[in-house]
Design an enzyme around this catalytic site. Structure first.
Site, short mmCIF file in Angstrom:
data_model
loop_
_atom_site.label_atom_id
_atom_site.label_comp_id
_atom_site.label_asym_id
_atom_site.label_seq_id
_atom_site.Cartn_x
_atom_site.Cartn_y
_atom_site.Cartn_z
N HIS A 144 0.87 -0.99 0.09
CA HIS A 144 0.02 -0.18 -0.21
C HIS A 144 0.91 1.17 -0.01
O HIS A 144 2.14 1.13 0.44
CB HIS A 144 -0.85 -0.08 1.25
CG HIS A 144 -1.99 0.96 1.17
ND1 HIS A 144 -1.71 2.24 1.85
CD2 HIS A 144 -3.09 1.01 0.69
CE1 HIS A 144 -3.05 3.01 1.54
NE2 HIS A 144 -3.77 2.23 1.04
N ASP B 134 -8.20 -4.24 -0.49
CA ASP B 134 -8.48 -4.71 -1.91
C ASP B 134 -8.27 -6.29 -1.78
O ASP B 134 -8.97 -6.95 -2.72
CB ASP B 134 -7.83 -4.05 -3.07
CG ASP B 134 -8.09 -2.70 -3.00
OD1 ASP B 134 -9.15 -2.07 -2.99
OD2 ASP B 134 -7.32 -1.68 -3.21
#
Length: 450
Positions: free
Chosen positions: A328, A387
């Site tokens: 991320h 996600d």
């Protein structure tokens, strides 16, 4: 002899590439903050906010020290928010919207009144569905959503007033109507592009956002309490993520020009659609289908690890060299959204008998950081992001892939709205970063000399 249309665009594309390439050394020479990132990969500070806070590392004498990820909405830890409504056996998205918009948690009366207000605004204006959604069906629901938002300008009697009162009205109407816009856009796509039957259910004002979504997208409008709770959690987890994420920043950049609410929110939708942002959950599921098709024994960690190496070396999947859902821009040791969602994913896997696939997800989550460090020869700390598990949960709920990113938008409109209001109150200046021209001066040549 004239070239074909395809040939013309190919020819011009090469000219454009040749005349627009800037050497990497130039960015280094002028200390350009590419992607608005500092050299240590932290974000360039461009504003202040009280809406959301993402905490993923600490800086110690210039060194980035990874820590467990924290996400706070208006100062309140996301773990506490989720535990609060789950422990009371109620849904949390409407409460989260209230918190983000108004900056404080509602009491019961305020929450009931706000939920009723949202319920009363879910129906689209007269003839909106026919003229703005059904007459121009789109294969991509995000594009349809953006068009619907822009079209809302024409149905608003006071669209350009950027006062806080009017902007708040517009934002609440959009929060309420996003599920209907998305569902009708999806049904139009199914009917006109997939040749399926057309189902247009009217939104029900007494239902929550999560309930209305399932009611609107399913032909028979049926759903279980468990399904609603899981979808509601997903909405809460996606509602806000600080001012620095791409779509929220787009909202603030566009709104800083003084333009209308609909233009700013449409820009955010365009940003969220991208595979590097909200579209990442679809990339995760596409990657997982590729892994399932090419790894014979899902429980063999060696075989799974070897295939992850191929993915990172651009020898497998889509050739991007990315393990989607791992790593991320901000989080290091953990993404709290992924932690919370993983718990629900495990419960859902047991309920649906999908434990084998869930175990493959957890195996990849565990192995990916090791493989990344080995292949990339990097000490960068990576972990699963939200996600990684959201697509699995959506799939387990029977939600079609084309709705994954629109569902993200249904949630994030709450955060966008809060930041839009904050920008109106505190911004004051148009956001205008600098770009240095490095082309130099070139003399004009007459046509006969070219």
């Amino acid at each position: 002899m004239l070239m074909t249309c395809e040939g013309i665009y190919s020819y011009y594309s090469e000219i454009i590439k040749r005349n627009n390439h800037i050497q990497n050394e130039m960015f280094e020479k002028y200390n350009v903050k590419r992607g608005l990132r500092n050299a240590d990969d932290t974000g360039v500070l461009v504003g202040l906010t009280e809406v959301g806070d993402v905490h993923a590392y600490i800086m110690d004498e210039g060194e980035k020290i990874p820590v467990e990820g924290k996400l706070r909405y208006r100062g309140i830890d996301i773990y506490d928010i989720v535990e609060g409504f789950i422990s009371e056996n109620r849904l949390g998205f409407e409460e989260t919207c209230y918190l983000l918009l108004f900056g404080e948690l509602p009491n019961k009366q305020q929450l009931d009144e706000f939920s009723q207000l949202l319920g009363s605004k879910r129906t689209l204006p007269d003839y909106f569905a026919e003229d703005m959604i059904l007459k121009a069906p789109s294969k991509d629901i995000m594009n349809k959503l953006a068009r619907a938002v822009l079209a809302s300008y024409s149905y608003d009697e006071n669209p350009d007033d950027t006062s806080i009162e009017n902007t708040l009205r517009q934002c609440i109407e959009l929060i309420a109507r996003f599920p209907t816009m998305v569902a009708y856009g999806y049904q139009a796509k199914r009917h006109y592009h997939d040749r399926q039957s057309l189902f247009l259910h009217s939104p029900r004002p007494e239902l929550s956002t999560a309930e209305n979504i399932l009611h609107l997208i399913r032909p028979d409008s049926t759903y279980t309490r468990s399904e609603v709770e899981i979808l509601d959690l997903l909405l809460v987890l996606h509602a806000e993520h600080g001012g620095g994420n791409n779509s929220t920043f787009a909202t603030r950049v566009v709104s800083s020009s003084g333009t209308d609410t609909y233009s700013a929110i449409a820009a955010a939708i365009g940003s969220l659609k991208g595979p590097k942002h909200g579209g990442a959950n679809i990339k995760v599921m596409q990657m997982m289908e590729n892994i399932k098709a090419n790894v014979k024994n899902w429980s063999d960690e060696g075989e799974v690890s070897d295939y992850l190496v191929k993915i990172l070396k651009k020898e497998a999947n889509d050739g991007s060299g990315l393990i989607y859902g791992i790593g991320h821009a901000v989080y290091t040791l953990s993404d709290p959204r992924a932690v919370l969602l993983k718990r629900k994913a495990e419960e859902l896997a047991k309920e649906t008998g999908n434990e084998e696939e869930y175990n493959l997800f957890t195996t990849i989550e565990r192995l990916a950081p090791e493989v990344f460090a080995k292949v990339k020869k990097s000490d960068k700390v990576v972990s699963a992001n939200v996600d990684f598990y959201s697509g699995f949960v959506y799939k387990s709920l029977g939600i079609p892939v084309e709705l994954y990113t629109p569902l993200f938008a249904i949630a994030r409109i709450a955060g966008w709205s809060a930041h839009l209001l904050e920008e109106h109150i505190n911004g004051g200046r148009i956001i205008r970063p600098a770009y240095k021209n490095v082309k130099g001066k070139i003399p004009y040549k007459p046509l006969k000399d070219r």
